[in-house]
Write a protein that holds these residues in place. Structure first.
Motif, PDB file in Angstrom:
ATOM      1  N   SER A  50       0.833  -1.211   0.000  1.00 44.64           N
ATOM      2  CA  SER A  50       0.000   0.000   0.000  1.00 44.64           C
ATOM      3  C   SER A  50       0.862   1.253   0.000  1.00 44.64           C
ATOM      4  O   SER A  50       0.595   2.204  -0.749  1.00 44.64           O
TER       5      SER A  50
ATOM      6  N   VAL B 248      -5.685   7.967  -1.568  1.00 44.23           N
ATOM      7  CA  VAL B 248      -6.590   7.139  -2.383  1.00 44.23           C
ATOM      8  C   VAL B 248      -5.881   5.877  -2.860  1.00 44.23           C
ATOM      9  O   VAL B 248      -6.424   4.765  -2.787  1.00 44.23           O
ATOM     10  N   LYS B 249      -4.658   6.020  -3.350  1.00 42.28           N
ATOM     11  CA  LYS B 249      -3.901   4.860  -3.823  1.00 42.28           C
ATOM     12  C   LYS B 249      -3.575   3.909  -2.678  1.00 42.28           C
ATOM     13  O   LYS B 249      -3.663   2.686  -2.821  1.00 42.28           O
TER      14      LYS B 249
ATOM     15  N   GLY C 251      -6.879   2.217  -1.570  1.00 40.12           N
ATOM     16  CA  GLY C 251      -7.342   1.273  -2.588  1.00 40.12           C
ATOM     17  C   GLY C 251      -6.516   0.003  -2.604  1.00 40.12           C
ATOM     18  O   GLY C 251      -7.059  -1.110  -2.706  1.00 40.12           O
ATOM     19  N   THR C 252      -5.201   0.150  -2.506  1.00 35.74           N
ATOM     20  CA  THR C 252      -4.325  -1.027  -2.510  1.00 35.74           C
ATOM     21  C   THR C 252      -4.542  -1.873  -1.272  1.00 35.74           C
ATOM     22  O   THR C 252      -4.536  -3.105  -1.335  1.00 35.74           O
TER      23      THR C 252
ATOM     24  N   ILE D  46      -8.043  -3.792  -1.743  1.00 36.91           N
ATOM     25  CA  ILE D  46      -8.097  -4.905  -2.688  1.00 36.91           C
ATOM     26  C   ILE D  46      -7.322  -6.114  -2.162  1.00 36.91           C
ATOM     27  O   ILE D  46      -7.596  -7.253  -2.557  1.00 36.91           O
TER      28      ILE D  46
END
Length: 224
Positions: free
Chosen positions: A46, A94-95, A98-99, A102
């Motif tokens: 992440s 956000v990245k 999101g990582t 998932i």
């Protein structure tokens, strides 16, 4: 998560009892869903993805600023330093988030874990279980742990001191191979039984059973 039913548990217990009939060794079997939570690896991925996003923004700020303007249908905007820094931080968050999210899907999470890390964590878990369940718990220090970790697709055999001095690690290779042939086909109980039989054969050769030998450790399979 239970991988084996009662009949399969009984099959493994019977295999342990049969293997111990001809030797002074004591065999402990452990079946684990996974050996570690790998939250540190999840965090590392992440952070890496978030940092790469931040680096990309740093290298091409004009591109991303125009992209944001286009997405929100705005005119050319005079970006302040505070707005630019806020946008960069938002992209990182956000990245990162999101990582992280998932990777909550376990098949992907385990696919992203490097093989050496899996192997090391499985080995560490096997040693921990051995120290708790088998090490120094037999009169002649002849305990052996067969450890199977399903999510990592890894197995380990850990032996007590008296066995380790006479049986090299390579000797357990045949037991591992016989065990994994069945397990790869989804026949976990058959695989464990095959591995137990091979370990029992090695133990009977080096540590034959004495007439007054008693069963010092439970024969049952432990699922964790």
């Amino acid at each position: 998560m239970a991988y084996l039913n009662d009949a399969e548990h009984a099959q493994v217990s019977a295999a342990v009892a049969a293997a111990e009939l001809e030797s002074a060794g004591e065999i402990v079997t452990v079946l684990a869903d996974q050996s570690d939570g790998y939250s540190d690896i999840q965090l590392a991925w992440s952070v890496l993805v978030g940092t790469l996003a931040l680096a990309a923004f740093t290298l091409m700020p004009d591109f991303y600023l125009r992209l944001v303007e286009w997405l929100f249908g705005g005119w050319n905007h005079e970006w302040t330093t505070r707005e630019i820094l806020s946008l960069a931080l938002a992209g990182f968050v956000v990245k990162f988030a999101g990582t992280w999210l998932i990777q909550l899907w376990r098949p992907l999470k385990f696919a992203l874990i490097p093989a050496p890390i899996k192997q090391g964590r499985v080995r560490d878990a096997a040693v921990r279980h051995f120290k708790v369940g088998a090490e120094r718990r037999t009169h002649g220090r002849t305990g052996v742990l067969i450890y199977l970790s399903m999510r990592e697709h890894r197995a380990e055999i850990v032996a007590d001191a008296a066995i380790a001095t006479q049986v090299s690690a390579e000797v357990w290779g045949e037991a591992m191979a016989d065990m994994l042939v069945h397990i790869r086909e989804g026949r976990i109980a058959d695989g464990l039984s095959a591995g137990i039989a091979d370990v029992g054969a090695v133990l009977s050769e080096h540590f034959p059973r004495a007439e007054d030998d008693s069963n010092e450790l439970p024969d049952r399979l432990i699922e964790v």
